[in-house]
Enzyme design. Structure first.
Site, PDB file in Angstrom:
ATOM      1  CB  ALA A 140       4.650   1.605  -7.375  1.00  0.00           C
ATOM      2  CG  ASN A 141       3.377  -4.025  -5.189  1.00  0.00           C
ATOM      3  OD1 ASN A 141       3.946  -4.109  -6.261  1.00  0.00           O
ATOM      4  ND2 ASN A 141       3.209  -5.045  -4.387  1.00  0.00           N
ATOM      5  NE  ARG A 142      -4.639  -0.427  -7.214  1.00  0.00           N
ATOM      6  CZ  ARG A 142      -4.884   0.570  -8.066  1.00  0.00           C
ATOM      7  NH1 ARG A 142      -4.974   1.809  -7.634  1.00  0.00           N
ATOM      8  NH2 ARG A 142      -5.038   0.326  -9.341  1.00  0.00           N
TER       9      ARG A 142
END
Ligand code: CTP
Ligand code: CA
Length: 219
Positions: free
Chosen positions: A33-35
């Site tokens: 995932a992205n932050r």
């Protein structure tokens, strides 16, 4: 005072907002995932609704309450987000705040076990670019706004992104400091006419100012 306006400026407009990260499964129990906390996107959805817009918020997995008056559609992956955006059209305004994962994983059907086969290698596949697809679509919203989180050369990268994506504005976000997950944000609005630097402010205030700027642009 917004609440006291006789006819809020975005009355009758449909605004589409994406927010949060996407989760791309590695196997049934893991993901990449992205932050992203989703806070800035949710604040923008709330601010557009406060100005009278009908708001559809397509949200990745976040721990936030749905703002009042906003219709929220929950998704997990980039491909689900792309499909939900397509379904929500047409829109007058789209603000793509989501931190979409650029790649997904060729996911395993069963939980990958450690040990026997050694360290697994992840094969990455590029995800669809939701913003660029929308920009090229016959149902392109009148005002299409992208976000760009950058750690260096913020203005240069944002200007290049504006051209490459075919959107109207890029809200450029310097994430080299402590922005991720925090409550304040420092942005620049990059348009074909130039760059506006906005002072660091609470995410809610950045959202309110952006919603006003959107209403002015559509007026
Ligand atoms: N975006 C999108 N779909 C993707 C990737 C990004 O809609 N698959 C949108 C984001 O929501 C954001 C804008 O595009 O509004 C810019 O995202 P960003 O990650 O900064 O741009 P990329 O083109 O992916 O470039 P890079 O990550 O290499 O900087
Ligand atoms: Ca990206």
């Amino acid at each position: 005072v917004e609440g006291r306006e006789a006819r809020p400026p975005l009355t009758g407009k449909h605004a589409l907002v994406t927010a949060g990260p996407t989760h791309e499964p590695i196997d049934p129990v893991r993901y990449i995932a992205n932050r992203s906390s989703g806070k800035q996107g949710y604040a923008i959805a709330a601010a557009l609704a406060a100005l009278g817009a009908r708001v559809t918020l397509v949200s990745g997995p976040v721990a936030l309450a749905t703002p009042p008056g906003v219709t929220r559609i929950d998704v997990e992956t980039a491909r689900e987000m792309a499909a939900a955006v397509e379904t929500a059209l047409p829109a007058d305004i789209a603000v793509m705040v989501a931190a979409v994962a650029d790649w997904r994983v060729e996911a395993a059907g069963q939980k990958i076990k450690k040990g026997a086969a050694g360290t697994p290698a992840l094969t990455l596949v590029e995800n669809p670019d939701i913003l660029a697809t929308l920009a090229a679509s016959p149902r392109r919203p009148t005002l299409l706004i992208g976000f760009a989180a950058e750690t260096e050369h913020v203005a240069d990268h944002a200007q290049a992104k504006l051209a490459r994506k075919g959107c109207d504005w890029i809200v450029a976000n310097d994430v080299s400091g402590d922005v991720m997950g925090g409550d304040t944000n420092s942005v620049r609005i990059v348009t074909r006419d130039g760059i506006e630097e906005w002072p660091a402010a609470a995410k809610a205030d950045v959202a309110a100012r952006l919603a006003r700027r959107i209403a002015d642009a559509l007026a």
